[in-house]
Design a protein around this motif. Structure first.
Motif, PDB file in Angstrom:
ATOM      1  N   PHE A 226       0.863  -0.965  -0.127  1.00  0.00           N
ATOM      2  CA  PHE A 226       0.198  -0.037  -0.098  1.00  0.00           C
ATOM      3  C   PHE A 226       0.761   1.323  -0.075  1.00  0.00           C
ATOM      4  CE2 PHE A 226      -3.471  -2.888   0.850  1.00  0.00           C
ATOM      5  CZ  PHE A 226      -4.566  -2.211   0.744  1.00  0.00           C
ATOM      6  N   GLN A 227       2.149   1.124   0.653  1.00  0.00           N
ATOM      7  CA  GLN A 227       3.054   2.158   0.643  1.00  0.00           C
ATOM      8  C   GLN A 227       3.356   2.953  -0.609  1.00  0.00           C
ATOM      9  OE1 GLN A 227       3.509   3.890   3.587  1.00  0.00           O
ATOM     10  NE2 GLN A 227       4.565   5.367   2.578  1.00  0.00           N
ATOM     11  N   VAL A 228       3.414   2.014  -1.650  1.00  0.00           N
ATOM     12  CA  VAL A 228       3.964   2.525  -3.058  1.00  0.00           C
ATOM     13  C   VAL A 228       3.108   3.560  -3.578  1.00  0.00           C
ATOM     14  CG1 VAL A 228       2.493   1.117  -4.501  1.00  0.00           C
ATOM     15  CG2 VAL A 228       4.970   1.784  -5.232  1.00  0.00           C
ATOM     16  N   PHE A 229       1.498   3.710  -3.235  1.00  0.00           N
ATOM     17  CA  PHE A 229       0.666   4.643  -3.433  1.00  0.00           C
ATOM     18  C   PHE A 229       0.987   5.880  -2.846  1.00  0.00           C
ATOM     19  CE2 PHE A 229      -1.621   0.901  -4.339  1.00  0.00           C
ATOM     20  CZ  PHE A 229      -2.215   0.974  -5.647  1.00  0.00           C
ATOM     21  N   SER A 230       1.484   6.118  -1.591  1.00  0.00           N
ATOM     22  CA  SER A 230       1.898   7.247  -0.953  1.00  0.00           C
ATOM     23  C   SER A 230       3.224   7.988  -2.121  1.00  0.00           C
ATOM     24  CB  SER A 230       1.924   7.051   0.375  1.00  0.00           C
ATOM     25  OG  SER A 230       0.922   6.627   1.098  1.00  0.00           O
ATOM     26  N   GLN A 231       4.102   7.111  -1.991  1.00  0.00           N
ATOM     27  CA  GLN A 231       5.201   7.287  -2.575  1.00  0.00           C
ATOM     28  C   GLN A 231       5.199   8.029  -3.875  1.00  0.00           C
ATOM     29  OE1 GLN A 231       7.773   3.771  -2.798  1.00  0.00           O
ATOM     30  NE2 GLN A 231       7.912   3.898  -0.281  1.00  0.00           N
ATOM     31  N   LEU A 232       4.209   7.357  -4.636  1.00  0.00           N
ATOM     32  CA  LEU A 232       3.860   7.940  -6.221  1.00  0.00           C
ATOM     33  C   LEU A 232       3.186   9.181  -5.824  1.00  0.00           C
ATOM     34  CD1 LEU A 232       2.995   4.478  -8.329  1.00  0.00           C
ATOM     35  CD2 LEU A 232       5.118   6.155  -7.995  1.00  0.00           C
ATOM     36  N   HIS A 233       2.190   9.273  -4.972  1.00  0.00           N
ATOM     37  CA  HIS A 233       1.417  10.389  -4.768  1.00  0.00           C
ATOM     38  C   HIS A 233       2.478  11.601  -4.360  1.00  0.00           C
ATOM     39  CE1 HIS A 233      -1.786  12.899  -3.757  1.00  0.00           C
ATOM     40  NE2 HIS A 233      -1.218  13.350  -2.396  1.00  0.00           N
ATOM     41  N   GLU A 234       3.468  11.254  -3.500  1.00  0.00           N
ATOM     42  CA  GLU A 234       4.421  12.522  -3.244  1.00  0.00           C
ATOM     43  C   GLU A 234       5.096  13.076  -4.304  1.00  0.00           C
ATOM     44  OE1 GLU A 234       6.386  11.830   0.636  1.00  0.00           O
ATOM     45  OE2 GLU A 234       4.663  10.462   1.401  1.00  0.00           O
ATOM     46  N   LEU A 235       5.693  11.975  -5.320  1.00  0.00           N
ATOM     47  CA  LEU A 235       6.521  12.459  -6.188  1.00  0.00           C
ATOM     48  C   LEU A 235       5.696  13.058  -7.216  1.00  0.00           C
ATOM     49  CD1 LEU A 235       8.451   8.905  -6.921  1.00  0.00           C
ATOM     50  CD2 LEU A 235       9.190  10.879  -5.981  1.00  0.00           C
ATOM     51  N   ARG A 236       4.425  12.898  -7.450  1.00  0.00           N
ATOM     52  CA  ARG A 236       3.661  13.601  -8.379  1.00  0.00           C
ATOM     53  C   ARG A 236       3.322  15.196  -7.647  1.00  0.00           C
ATOM     54  NH1 ARG A 236       0.663   8.929  -9.461  1.00  0.00           N
ATOM     55  NH2 ARG A 236      -0.634   9.387  -7.593  1.00  0.00           N
TER      56      ARG A 236
END
Length: 738
Positions: A226-236
């Motif tokens: 689930f954490q990968v969604f947060s990481q991509l959200h922050e990168l965007r």
């Protein structure tokens, strides 16, 4: 090998009968070879072939089907559209599971699971790397096979190995799947398939173990995914650029995330990651996992609210009136017929709560057979249980299946020996004797004079002083203490039987008690009897010719060698071996593997080599100082002889001096057999030795314990493929040891 035939047939989609026949042959071979050989040579190669089923972008494309998509053969929880690799791997998985059904759960946990760990293990190189196509396919194959394993594990075994599955399978797979620096050769397509398969695997385990065990054992894998969604959200939000300014050559930018961790990010991979971890993917995992985990989702998944918001955005994109999935109670969503995909996630009240296409009824998970997904997106149906087994119909919807209790299941000594053997390298050409008792064959009332395995090593023959020959099965059974009854008893002999063997070409048995009997091992019917020409001149030694020959060679007490063709009446040839000398009685005969020569050993220690095509004596020489006890002929014109003078000697047929000479310290070597370039010896003091035909004289000796072998060793035979020893004793019992 035959296992390669299965794979070569599958990708081209041949006639069903051809593929069925190939799989049936592999299954038959797995049962015939026994657990150790089947695991070392059949299962090991099938596991390697499984990776090949997923190599290349073509094998990672969804299959096109009309109407309802068939369930994914790999047991996927969500995706009901298989990729081509799943169809190609079907026969391989079917054969692998058949071996597990034959020999039990240890095959899954001790052979398949370690191989899966090997497939998903990160490379030795440090730093960011790009997967190659073989590693990418290995990840897909590993997750697919793990889904099979989970379905067929018992509850106790699953809980015992769950930490291993979490740390050796799930976390390594997730490290590749969610990596911000490692790209997939096939791009987003391969990563998407691996993503869906991994979700399915985690969800399947969750369904098996329940919420409490998920929190205890699977918190880290679930949170990592689930954490990968947060990481991509922050990168965007940070809008990471490809600008290399401020970075050294080959260096990747370092990004500090909200959890305080600084991670390397490859900007070139962001597009691939965003194609995989989409709003639809967020919705695909959030609704079922919130249903399955309930309130503990807040404890396990710190960013569950963000994923819920992404899922809500997906719902709005396909149906503006849809409700926010974050507001749906965790026990509400159902993938049964009551679930309305156009109703924004609002279920009809059926009195049950559904999870992943199943229905919770009390403490029982019931799988509805009439689940019909509607309007599947690119990922296939959002939820629903796919095939958990290899069969079709109701088996495809199983979360758990019991392996049948096979009479060949591994336990006790068989299990211990099998565990050792599967760890031995296939390049190891040495015979290792561990003195592990595997089976007992009682039945003879007199000393066992000779034992001989049939060519397939699934049966063996024994001849005894009790004037009988018995045919025994060699299939593994029990825990090492089991006793096996003979399949057939031949009772036509009138004296003690001192020779038994098989004519390989016609598949007939030859046995001798002074007269030769040729009989059918399937019916026990006597086909022919060859009596000595003079009752005062009995037969003293017998040997059978190798295939394609159908002849038997017999030596009588007057030093005459006779050949008989079992297909024709009368004698074929007759040769005199004495040559004016008085070498004594012929004690042993051996025929070369080519059938071109035969060697006779006499009671005086003299040996004679004869050309079977011309009848000429090629050589005669004093080989030993005592009686010749046994002779074996080996490829390369090599002869091995043992004598009552305590020696074992290796000869070249036409060379004067022996190439090797071994001397037993206490007892003569009265019985031996060959394994490759090694000789396995036995003495009356119950000592088993192993010596080499190639290396300088050396011998490793093991004393048989009374627990494993009782009585005095009278005969020995080696099963070269299975690497087992058959040991006959003076009390009439035969033991199978490894």
């Amino acid at each position: 090998m035959l296992v390669r035939v299965v794979l070569s047939l599958t990708p081209s989609f041949p006639e069903p009968s051809a593929l069925y026949t190939a799989c049936k042959m592999v299954r038959w071979l797995s049962a015939k070879l026994g657990p150790t050989v089947a695991s070392r040579h059949v299962a090991r190669n099938l596991l390697r072939l499984l990776t090949s089923c997923y190599v290349g972008p073509t094998r990672q494309q969804f299959t096109v089907s009309s109407g309802e998509s068939p369930p994914l053969s790999a047991g996927n929880i969500y995706q009901k559209r298989p990729v081509l690799g799943d169809i190609v791997s079907g026969p391989v998985l079917s054969c692998l599971l058949h071996i597990a059904r034959l020999y039990g759960e240890p095959v899954l946990t001790y052979q398949y699971l370690p191989y899966i760990s090997y497939l998903v293990a990160p490379g030795s190189a440090s730093g960011p790397s790009r997967l190659n196509s073989r590693k990418e396919a290995g990840l897909l194959a590993a997750v697919t096979l793990t889904q099979k394993i989970i379905v067929y594990l018992s509850d106790t075994t699953l809980m015992d190995i769950l930490p291993r599955i979490s740390h050796e399978v799930l976390l390594p797979v997730l490290s590749f799947l969610t990596s911000l620096v490692t790209g997939f050769p096939s791009g987003a397509q391969a990563r998407t398939i691996l993503c869906v398969k991994t979700i399915s695997l985690i969800a399947l385990i969750c369904l098996r173990i329940g919420q409490e065990m998920v929190q205890q054992h699977l918190s880290e894998p679930v949170a990592t995914f689930f954490q990968v969604f947060s990481q991509l959200h922050e990168l965007r939000q940070q809008d990471l650029k490809l600008d290399p300014a401020g970075r050294g050559e080959g260096q990747l930018p370092q990004v500090v995330f909200s959890d305080g961790q600084q991670r390397s990010v490859d900007p070139a991979l962001l597009d691939e990651l965003q194609k995989v971890f989409t709003l639809e993917m967020a919705y695909t995992i959030y609704v079922p996992f919130s249903c399955l985990l309930g309130d503990i989702i807040r404890k396990i998944i710190p960013n569950h609210e963000l994923v819920g918001e992404l899922a809500a955005l997906y719902l709005e994109s396909i149906s503006p009136s849809s409700r926010n999935p974050a507001s749906v109670e965790p026990t509400v969503p159902s993938t049964g017929p009551e679930w309305d995909p156009q109703g924004g996630g609002c279920p009809q009240d059926d009195g049950h709560s559904g999870t992943f296409g199943s229905v919770l009824v009390g403490n029982r998970i019931q799988i509805p057979n009439d689940s019909r997904p509607e309007n599947p997106g690119p990922l296939g149906p959002i939820s629903g249980v796919g095939g958990g087994g290899l069969g079709s119909g109701s088996d495809d919807n199983a979360l758990k299946q019991e392996l049948p209790r096979s009479v060949h299941g591994l336990s006790g000594n068989w299990l211990a020996y099998w565990q050792y053997e599967i760890g031995v390298s296939q390049q190891d050409a040495h015979f290792h004797f561990h003195q592990i008792r595997l089976q007992s064959f009682p039945g003879h009332s007199g000393a066992v004079k000779c034992v001989a395995p049939l060519s397939g090593e699934d049966f063996f023959l024994s001849g005894s002083k009790d004037r009988t020959v018995r045919l025994w099965p060699l299939y593994n059974y029990g825990d090492g203490t089991s006793e096996t009854a003979p399949r057939l008893v031949y009772t036509q002999h009138r004296k003690s039987v001192f020779f038994v063997g098989q004519l390989e070409a016609p598949q007939h048995v030859v046995s001798c008690d002074g007269a030769v009997h040729v009989w059918d091992p399937f019916t026990g019917k006597t086909l022919r009897t060859v009596e000595p020409l003079d009752s005062r001149v009995p037969l003293t030694a017998v040997a059978v010719m190798p295939a394609p020959h159908t002849s038997i060679t017999m030596a009588s007490s007057d030093s005459t060698l006779r050949f008989v063709d079992c297909r024709k009446p009368g004698l074929q040839h007759e040769f005199r071996l004495g040559g004016g000398l008085n070498p004594g009685l012929v004690r042993a005969l051996a025929v070369s593997p080519s059938g071109r020569s035969v060697v006779a050993g006499f009671s005086s220690g003299f040996m004679v080599l004869l050309d079977t095509r011309t009848g000429l004596v090629l050589r005669g020489w004093p080989a030993h100082e005592g009686d010749i006890l046994q002779i074996k002929a080996v490829e390369g014109s090599v002869l091995v002889s043992s004598s009552s003078d305590h020696s074992l000697t290796v000869w070249k047929e036409l060379e004067q001096k022996p190439t090797h000479h071994y001397k037993s310290a206490s007892d003569p070597i009265h019985t031996f057999d060959l394994y490759g370039s090694e000789v396995v010896t036995g003495t009356v003091s119950n000592k088993i030795g192993v010596c080499s035909l190639l290396e300088p004289p050396s011998q490793a000796t093991t004393k048989l314990s009374s627990e494993n072998f009782r009585g005095t060793l009278t005969s020995l035979a080696l099963l070269p493929t299975k690497r087992h020893l058959l040991l006959g004793s003076d009390n009439g019992v035969i033991r199978l040891l490894a």
